[in-house]
Design an enzyme around this catalytic site. Structure first.
Site, mmCIF file in Angstrom:
data_model
loop_
_atom_site.group_PDB
_atom_site.id
_atom_site.type_symbol
_atom_site.label_atom_id
_atom_site.label_comp_id
_atom_site.label_asym_id
_atom_site.label_seq_id
_atom_site.Cartn_x
_atom_site.Cartn_y
_atom_site.Cartn_z
ATOM 1 N N HIS A 192 40.123 19.852 38.700
ATOM 2 C CA HIS A 192 38.684 19.606 38.790
ATOM 3 C C HIS A 192 38.353 18.795 40.036
ATOM 4 O O HIS A 192 37.335 19.010 40.688
ATOM 5 C CB HIS A 192 38.205 18.867 37.547
ATOM 6 N N ARG A 299 37.558 36.502 36.912
ATOM 7 C CA ARG A 299 38.468 35.914 35.931
ATOM 8 C C ARG A 299 37.675 35.618 34.658
ATOM 9 O O ARG A 299 36.611 35.006 34.714
ATOM 10 C CB ARG A 299 39.082 34.626 36.478
ATOM 11 N N GLU A 436 51.612 41.213 40.334
ATOM 12 C CA GLU A 436 51.949 39.799 40.548
ATOM 13 C C GLU A 436 53.385 39.509 40.109
ATOM 14 O O GLU A 436 53.866 38.389 40.230
ATOM 15 C CB GLU A 436 50.969 38.892 39.795
ATOM 16 N N ASN A 459 49.236 34.711 44.592
ATOM 17 C CA ASN A 459 49.694 33.388 44.132
ATOM 18 C C ASN A 459 50.890 33.525 43.201
ATOM 19 O O ASN A 459 51.925 32.873 43.378
ATOM 20 C CB ASN A 459 48.563 32.652 43.402
ATOM 21 N N ASP A 460 50.744 34.363 42.182
ATOM 22 C CA ASP A 460 51.847 34.542 41.243
ATOM 23 C C ASP A 460 52.970 35.380 41.849
ATOM 24 O O ASP A 460 54.145 35.149 41.564
ATOM 25 C CB ASP A 460 51.351 35.201 39.950
ATOM 26 N N ARG A 470 54.761 26.202 42.349
ATOM 27 C CA ARG A 470 54.176 25.476 43.484
ATOM 28 C C ARG A 470 53.598 24.121 43.099
ATOM 29 O O ARG A 470 53.174 23.371 43.973
ATOM 30 C CB ARG A 470 53.113 26.327 44.174
ATOM 31 N N CYS A 507 43.781 39.544 46.109
ATOM 32 C CA CYS A 507 42.792 38.600 45.596
ATOM 33 C C CYS A 507 43.353 37.187 45.452
ATOM 34 O O CYS A 507 42.700 36.314 44.891
ATOM 35 C CB CYS A 507 42.245 39.081 44.257
#
Length: 575
Positions: A192, A299, A436, A459-460, A470, A507
């Site tokens: 956040h 998402r 992914e 990312n994955d 990570r 993405c």
């Protein structure tokens, strides 16, 4: 001079004096409460809860005014934490059973909860742990009537250095108007705090491990939110270099706004589709302003958060229709929820046991196939929302053909069911998979007969290919999107998909990395989908590159043995 490498949480460069925020440590002593005073102690605890609720209401009002509705939802989630049985029942129970003071009982419960959170290898839940402790500290402060030193009292421009910053701290950062940037030992790009920083446009680097112990208040610091670097006590030469870069970035921002509405096309005329990633239907209002070509990744996990039951078909339909209306005829790619078994348990789904390694386990489409009612509800809502829209369905965490055919079979059943209920199906949504997992890339030729498009979740894919978490402080430095193995997998996906005439999108974070974009486009990626804040930057990166030149360089990159060489080659070309 000392250089620390962390995670780039919010873009921008800032130079200034460090201001260290010490962890607020309230000494909590165990006190014995005699049986005749237990009721009064529980009453004192409940009064502290009520005071904390009032405090949160006041914070919510400020967040709503300063940061908007989306961020105010965070405070709503804190209200939910206050209502959690962990707080409302377990603490009074401990006070009564052990005859201890409220502060001690609460700290015992929070310590126990922390141990449980440590078992969950999921970035989202690691960050939510901090929310619970933020709320817990507020309750304890009200129990001991302590006055917290507020960031809004800062008198001069500074760079905040902290072990961790809680969401309420970031609000005070905004109010102070004196915080140039911040760095934290903890945190990730999805925390956040990082999201607040991006919203406020404050440069930030997180996940720095121990920077709060390596720096003193007053030290000169450079925060490089582009490279994820913090430079402590920089030389005059480095300062001059970064001041020059700051001036360049300022000019760029002014220039980027001139790109709105212009086509995403390379200098030699190669067209790329540039879309946006959405994390909530509330972001739909910003779509029109961005003038994007659609949503490449919607998402849907937000629908499952901060609640104790699964979202209904009506709730989902409302969320999907909201975004679809904002897009008109532009495409909307909805990813079926990528939640894990740990989240499903909290939603009241029974039959799941704790997983030792949920990141490699029961999540994404694996969970939805095991619990088909979850998938069916989401598919029904998507089919209904597609009545006047152009919706595509994307399946996450795919590793086999059987998973794809199972989803499509259920979609057919949903279509039949809706028709029998009198709902007119005007058109079928397109289906695609998210690549992914390396297995999905390797067997993609077997999947293409069942799907219409492919999206690479970098990312994955990077994490699973390199076996690197990570956010794990011991191995995060090994997370490398430019690794030859990653590029070769991306190339394999593009080549395989194009042979069957299927488009490929990216993405993940690579899609908005100015150094990765030319490589991805050079490898033949058709669509890039990026966060709204990065949209114009990504468009700029495409518009300044030469497709033919980077097509050749991308092929050279595939033959290089090390990520450093690949990165240097791109950087040299873009100079």
């Amino acid at each position: 001079m000392l250089i620390k490498k962390g995670i780039a949480a919010s873009l921008g460069i800032v130079i200034g004096k460090a201001h260290i925020i010490k962890e607020e440590n309230i000494l909590i002593e165990q006190k014995e409460i005699p049986p005749e005073k237990v009721k009064a102690e529980i009453k004192r605890f409940r009064e502290a809860l009520e005071k904390t609720k009032s405090d949160l209401d006041a914070i919510r009002t400020k967040v709503l005014a300063v940061l908007g509705k989306q961020h105010a939802k965070l405070i709503d989630s804190h209200h939910l934490i206050l209502s959690d049985p962990l707080i409302t029942k377990e603490v009074p129970k401990l006070i009564a059973e052990k005859g201890v003071n409220a502060e001690f009982a609460l700290s015992e419960i929070l310590d126990s909860a922390e141990q449980e959170f440590e078992k969950i290898e999921d970035e989202f839940f690691h960050e939510r742990k901090h929310d619970i402790f933020d709320v817990g500290k507020k309750i304890i402060s009200n129990l001991v009537n302590s006055e917290k030193v507020s960031l809004k009292d800062i008198k001069e421009p500074v760079i905040i250095i902290a072990h961790n910053l809680y969401p309420s701290d970031t609000l005070h950062i905004r109010e102070s108007n004196k915080v140039l940037g911040f760095c934290m030992d903890l945190g990730s790009k999805s925390s956040h705090t990082a999201i607040f920083a991006q919203s406020m446009g404050i440069p930030a680097v997180v996940g720095l491990s121990d920077i709060s112990r390596q720096i003193q208040s007053g030290d000169l610091v450079i925060v490089d939110g582009e490279q994820g670097m913090v430079i402590i006590s920089p030389t005059a030469e480095i300062i001059a270099k970064y001041k020059l870069r700051q001036a360049e970035l300022h000019k760029q921002e002014i220039f980027f706004h001139r790109l709105k509405g212009l086509p995403t096309v390379t200098r030699d005329g190669h067209k790329i589709s540039l879309m946006v990633n959405l994390d909530s239907s509330a972001d739909a209002q910003e779509l029109a302003a961005a003038k994007s070509e659609g949503v490449g990744l919607f998402r849907t996990e937000f629908l499952y958060m901060n609640r104790n039951a699964v979202p209904t078909e009506e709730e989902q339909l409302k969320a999907y229709s909201n975004v679809a209306r904002a897009l008109g005829s532009l495409p909307l790619t909805i990813r079926t929820a990528d939640i894990g078994g740990d989240r499903a348990t909290q939603l009241g789904i029974k039959g799941l046991k704790d997983e030792r390694n949920p990141f490699m386990g029961f999540r994404g489409i694996r969970l939805f196939i095991k619990y088909p009612e979850l998938l069916k509800t989401q598919l029904r809502a998507i089919y209904k929302a597609n009545a006047d829209a152009t919706i595509k369905i994307m399946i996450p965490m795919v590793s086999s053909l059987d998973e794809v055919t199972t989803v499509k079979k259920m979609a057919q059943e949903v279509k039949t069911e809706l028709s029998e209920e009198g709902f007119a199906i005007k058109k079928d949504p397109e289906f695609g998979v998210m690549v992914e997992i390396p297995a999905a890339a390797i067997i993609l030729d077997s999947l293409l007969g069942e799907i219409d498009f492919v999206s690479i979740g970098t990312n994955d894919l990077v994490q699973y290919t390199l076996a690197v978490d990570r956010i794990n402080q011991y191995v995060s430095e090994l997370y490398e999107p430019f690794h030859p193995a990653v590029l070769r997998l991306i190339n394999l996906v593009v080549q395989t998909a194009h042979k069957k005439g299927k488009p490929v999108s990216v993405c993940g974070e690579m899609a908005s990395d100015p150094y990765a974009i030319p490589l991805l486009v050079g490898l033949g990626v058709d669509i890039l989908s990026v966060p709204l804040k990065m949209y114009l930057r990504a468009k700029y990166s495409v518009r300044i590159m030469n497709f033919e030149r980077f097509s050749a360089l991308a092929q050279q990159a595939l033959g290089l043995p090390a990520s450093e060489q690949i990165r240097k080659m791109v950087e040299d070309e873009l100079k």
